[in-house]
Design a protein around this motif. Structure first.
Motif, PDB file in Angstrom:
ATOM      1  N   GLU A 106      -7.594  -1.137  -3.201  1.00 10.60           N
ATOM      2  CA  GLU A 106      -7.296   0.545  -2.775  1.00 10.60           C
ATOM      3  C   GLU A 106      -6.524   0.680  -4.048  1.00 10.60           C
ATOM      4  N   MET A 162      -2.539  -0.564  -5.941  1.00 13.76           N
ATOM      5  CA  MET A 162      -2.250  -1.133  -5.148  1.00 13.76           C
ATOM      6  C   MET A 162      -1.630  -2.456  -6.621  1.00 13.76           C
ATOM      7  N   SER A 214      -3.039   5.861   2.774  1.00  9.35           N
ATOM      8  CA  SER A 214      -2.441   4.807   3.701  1.00  9.35           C
ATOM      9  C   SER A 214      -1.372   5.263   4.674  1.00  9.35           C
ATOM     10  N   ASP A 271       0.727  -1.321   0.215  1.00  5.93           N
ATOM     11  CA  ASP A 271       0.191  -0.097   0.012  1.00  5.93           C
ATOM     12  C   ASP A 271       0.809   0.962  -0.009  1.00  5.93           C
TER      13      ASP A 271
END
Length: 242
Positions: A131, A134, A115, A109
């Protein structure tokens, strides 16, 4: 040697998702690392039971993020050298935990929106590509099945002496719990006295920052996990689950 890894242990702590080893530091070095959150106080009470001597606690952990490997290696070496943990079972493996053994694609991440990236030791890295962005940071990692892990730790016989040792497990595996726990819940019931579980329902929410449309709403997986947790609690009350 196929002896249960926990053979001879008085207390066992399993840390699934060690991050940079923070919980291990707090558990074995309580005078240095004070507990600022209720989770850490509860975890410490469950494992250590208020005892200042933690030298008989056996600990095993899993953390697949490469950036955390060096800090964990130094921590384990320091604890072993200081006699603060049983050297025969103090280990952190660079692997993810899921339903089965094998190799898996793991997504970092780092630099993902919101993050925290390296600042928080990539704590949102996951087997789920939850997300946006990624997909640009995949890597292949070993994957260990949760049932296999518990049977290797305690032995195949859940009623054997090694399996009756006090066992506390913290599971913070960034969304993999929706597959790992349903596949292993009977083994968890038979071998784990206290489970500290962080769920990640938010990964499936369209309101979550950086949400990927491919993740959908996750209602089926989320609902099944929460239903399972209720069932495990019912089993515990009936004396069929530790």
């Amino acid at each position: 040697d196929r002896r249960p890894l926990a053979a001879g242990c008085s207390r066992v702590y399993i840390d699934l998702g060690c991050n940079d080893g923070l919980n291990l530091r707090r558990l074995f070095m309580p005078a240095v690392h004070r507990y600022g959150q209720s989770l850490f106080r509860e975890l410490d009470a469950a494992v250590a039971g208020g005892q200042s001597n933690r030298s008989d606690i056996c600990a095993i952990g899993f953390e697949p993020v490469p950036a955390n490997e060096e800090s964990i290696r130094k921590l384990v070496a320091s604890l072993r050298a200081g006699g603060q943990a049983r050297a025969q079972l103090l280990a952190v493996f660079p692997a993810a935990v899921h339903a089965t053994n094998g190799l898996a694609t793991f997504y970092l991440d780092q630099n993902g929106p919101g993050s925290g990236g390296a600042k928080y030791h990539n704590w949102g890295s996951s087997l789920l590509m939850w997300e946006a962005g990624m997909e640009r940071r995949p890597l292949r990692v070993p994957q260990v099945g949760l049932t296999y892990l518990l049977e290797r730790l305690h032995g195949a016989d859940a009623d054997a002496e090694a399996a009756r040792v006090l066992t506390v497990m913290k599971m913070d595996i960034e969304g993999a719990e929706y597959d790992a726990l349903p596949a292993a819940w009977r083994a968890v019931c038979a071998r784990v006295d206290r489970l500290f579980l962080e769920t990640h329902d938010r990964f499936f929410s369209e309101r979550w920052h950086g949400h990927r449309a491919e993740m959908g709403s996750g209602e089926g997986r989320v609902g099944r996990l929460h239903e399972l947790l209720g069932r495990m609690d019912d089993e515990r009350r009936a004396g069929r689950c530790r």
